[in-house]
Design an enzyme around this catalytic site. Structure first.
Site, PDB file in Angstrom:
ATOM      1  N   LYS A 115       0.826  -1.216   0.000  1.00 51.67           N
ATOM      2  CA  LYS A 115       0.000   0.000   0.000  1.00 51.67           C
ATOM      3  C   LYS A 115       0.854   1.257   0.000  1.00 51.67           C
ATOM      4  CE  LYS A 115      -4.391  -1.721   1.494  1.00 51.67           C
ATOM      5  NZ  LYS A 115      -5.577  -1.587   2.298  1.00 51.67           N
ATOM      6  N   LYS A 207      -5.318  -8.885  -6.084  1.00 48.19           N
ATOM      7  CA  LYS A 207      -6.536  -9.088  -5.295  1.00 48.19           C
ATOM      8  C   LYS A 207      -7.617  -8.081  -5.705  1.00 48.19           C
ATOM      9  CE  LYS A 207      -6.663  -7.236  -0.972  1.00 48.19           C
ATOM     10  NZ  LYS A 207      -7.814  -6.925  -0.127  1.00 48.19           N
ATOM     11  N   LYS A 210     -11.101  -2.540  -2.979  1.00 47.91           N
ATOM     12  CA  LYS A 210     -11.893  -1.303  -3.048  1.00 47.91           C
ATOM     13  C   LYS A 210     -11.090  -0.168  -3.655  1.00 47.91           C
ATOM     14  CE  LYS A 210     -13.844  -1.970   1.520  1.00 47.91           C
ATOM     15  NZ  LYS A 210     -12.623  -2.444   2.195  1.00 47.91           N
TER      16      LYS A 210
HETATM   17  N1  AQP Z   1     -10.290  -9.914  -2.774  1.00 45.89           N
HETATM   18  C1  AQP Z   1     -10.667 -10.442  -1.615  1.00 45.89           C
HETATM   19  N2  AQP Z   1     -10.960 -11.759  -1.525  1.00 45.89           N
HETATM   20  C2  AQP Z   1     -11.361 -12.314  -0.334  1.00 45.89           C
HETATM   21  N3  AQP Z   1     -11.476 -11.599   0.799  1.00 45.89           N
HETATM   22  C3  AQP Z   1     -11.198 -10.287   0.747  1.00 45.89           C
HETATM   23  N4  AQP Z   1     -11.227  -9.313   1.676  1.00 45.89           N
HETATM   24  C4  AQP Z   1     -10.862  -8.140   1.101  1.00 45.89           C
HETATM   25  N5  AQP Z   1     -10.577  -8.319  -0.191  1.00 45.89           N
HETATM   26  C5  AQP Z   1     -10.784  -9.638  -0.440  1.00 45.89           C
HETATM   27  C6  AQP Z   1     -11.614  -9.523   3.062  1.00 45.89           C
HETATM   28  O1  AQP Z   1     -12.666  -8.617   3.371  1.00 45.89           O
HETATM   29  C7  AQP Z   1     -12.534  -8.217   4.730  1.00 45.89           C
HETATM   30  C8  AQP Z   1     -12.588  -6.735   4.815  1.00 45.89           C
HETATM   31  O2  AQP Z   1     -11.474  -6.161   4.132  1.00 45.89           O
HETATM   32  P1  AQP Z   1     -11.102  -4.665   4.440  1.00 45.89           P
HETATM   33  O3  AQP Z   1     -12.156  -3.790   3.972  1.00 45.89           O
HETATM   34  O4  AQP Z   1     -10.828  -4.497   5.866  1.00 45.89           O
HETATM   35  O5  AQP Z   1      -9.753  -4.352   3.781  1.00 45.89           O
HETATM   36  P2  AQP Z   1      -8.882  -4.997   2.686  1.00 45.89           P
HETATM   37  O6  AQP Z   1      -8.560  -6.389   2.998  1.00 45.89           O
HETATM   38  O7  AQP Z   1      -7.699  -4.102   2.533  1.00 45.89           O
HETATM   39  O8  AQP Z   1      -9.866  -4.937   1.453  1.00 45.89           O
HETATM   40  P3  AQP Z   1      -9.852  -4.061   0.192  1.00 45.89           P
HETATM   41  O9  AQP Z   1     -11.145  -4.175  -0.443  1.00 45.89           O
HETATM   42  O10 AQP Z   1      -8.653  -4.402  -0.596  1.00 45.89           O
HETATM   43  O11 AQP Z   1      -9.760  -2.583   0.747  1.00 45.89           O
HETATM   44  P4  AQP Z   1      -8.772  -1.448   0.401  1.00 45.89           P
HETATM   45  O12 AQP Z   1      -8.689  -1.405  -1.091  1.00 45.89           O
HETATM   46  O13 AQP Z   1      -9.415  -0.250   1.004  1.00 45.89           O
HETATM   47  O14 AQP Z   1      -7.479  -1.780   1.032  1.00 45.89           O
HETATM   48  C9  AQP Z   1     -11.226  -8.789   5.258  1.00 45.89           C
HETATM   49  O15 AQP Z   1     -11.507  -9.951   6.013  1.00 45.89           O
HETATM   50  C10 AQP Z   1     -10.481  -9.141   4.019  1.00 45.89           C
HETATM   51  O16 AQP Z   1      -9.593 -10.218   4.212  1.00 45.89           O
END
Ligand code: AQP
Length: 344
Positions: A115, A207, A210
């Site tokens: 990140k 992955k 968001k």
């Molecule tokens: N691609 C994914 N596949 C499976 N699980 C996922 N999670 C996130 N992306 C995937 C799981 O969703 C939960 C919440 O995630 P988060 O919002 O706390 O943050 P993150 O993991 O950093 O997800 P994002 O969507 O990638 O957010 P941004 O882009 O803001 O960093 C967690 O249990 C995560 O494992």
């Protein structure tokens, strides 16, 4: 320790639209676990601000995330549904745990490296410290089980290390204060199911996220049927037909991802899906995936929309959840202060 209740905690950031990865990797498990556990499900808005957020969008995204939890089937009466910043004990415990965690441990966190990217010197200290706050989120409730997607495995391991180090560092004081041999349970990660890592629709090596700049990389839970169809039609694939067994998906990350999504949404195994679609070309398979995705997601999307319009209801759920969470958190925080030797 054996008398501690089994308790589930997990969180989702309000950093944007929740997507299919969040749904399949985390929220569907949340829904299942509520049957057998006391659960706390948190919209982790303090995590969201580790990268810049527009204040108005952040507030809206926090409400939207809570509405998504409920629309997906989480019962806010049976469980505690709240946003992190309303329970100050998360940040309070994070400070204590900052003094337990080691810099060397944080330096190993791959998510920070990804990140922060090349401009690491310019990343916020919050982004670097994110995993310690996450440990505090879990440990402030002395939670025993944490359902997450695969990407959070390393952070969970860190939370376990922090719990163990706290228990060791303060062993004598923990016993003196009547908590026996350890205060924090070492939380168990629950990473299971066919879609613990849903990949981007544009790049099978990345992955679904968001914060990906391309909206075509993900299916948002707020997308309508047309948007879902567009995104799946445009999803990257390779020129070959689908294989008839899972071995044939090796080295084909985009195909593997689409089959994985299909299997997870249908509640089937990948092998079973390939048994039906092996030999089919992608356009036929994508049409089936569009139909399935729309059938599964449309009811959630429409309920989310309805709830998002009812701000009073959503704010009420979050306020009520925060009040109930605070009772648990305050008792544990007081115990931590006694253990550490802080006057209260
Ligand atoms: N691609 C994914 N596949 C499976 N699980 C996922 N999670 C996130 N992306 C995937 C799981 O969703 C939960 C919440 O995630 P988060 O919002 O706390 O943050 P993150 O993991 O950093 O997800 P994002 O969507 O990638 O957010 P941004 O882009 O803001 O960093 C967690 O249990 C995560 O494992």
């Amino acid at each position: 320790m054996s008398t501690l209740p089994q308790r589930v905690f997990s969180g989702v950031q309000s950093s944007g639209n929740l997507h299919l990865g969040n749904y399949l990797g985390a929220i569907t498990r949340f829904v299942e676990l509520q049957k057998n556990f006391d659960c706390l499900y948190c919209v982790v808005d303090l995590h969201a601000i580790t990268v810049p957020q527009d204040p108005l969008s952040l507030r809206a995204n926090t409400r939207k995330a809570a509405a998504t939890f409920i629309a997906c089937g989480i019962d806010p009466k049976k469980n505690i549904v709240f946003n992190q910043s309303q329970v100050a004990e998360h940040a309070e415990l994070a400070w204590i745990l900052n003094c337990v965690a080691r810099i060397g441990w944080l330096n190993r966190m791959t998510q920070f490296k990804e990140k922060a990217g090349k401009d690491r010197e310019n990343a916020s200290i919050g982004l670097y410290d994110y995993p310690v706050l996450m440990a505090a989120d879990i440990l402030i409730y002395r939670a025993t089980h944490v359902p997450v997607g695969e990407d959070q495995k390393q952070h969970l391991e860190l939370a376990r290390d922090i719990a163990q180090k706290f228990n060791n560092d303060f062993a004598a004081s923990i016993a003196r204060n009547g908590f026996g041999e350890s205060f924090f349970p070492v939380p168990e990660p629950l990473i299971a199911g066919p879609a613990t890592r849903v990949m981007s629709l544009r790049d099978g090596a990345k992955k679904m996220s968001k914060s990906d700049i391309s909206d075509y990389s993900r299916i948002n839970l707020a997308d309508d049927a047309d948007q879902i169809a567009q995104k799946i039609k445009k999803a990257k694939t390779d020129p070959d037909a689908l294989p008839s067994d899972e071995k044939g998906l090796e080295g084909r990350p985009e195909a593997d991802n689409l089959v994985g999504i299909f299997a997870a949404l249908a509640g089937r195994t990948k092998a079973d899906v390939l048994g039906e679609y092996g030999g089919a070309n992608f356009s036929a398979f994508k049409n089936a995936l569009i139909d399935l995705s729309v059938a599964k997601l449309a009811p959630i999307t429409s309920e989310m929309r309805r709830l998002t319009q009812d701000e009073t209801y959503v704010d009420g759920v979050l306020r009520d959840g925060a009040e109930r969470a605070r009772v648990l958190a305050r008792a544990n925080m007081n115990a931590v202060k006694d253990i550490v030797g802080l006057l209260r």
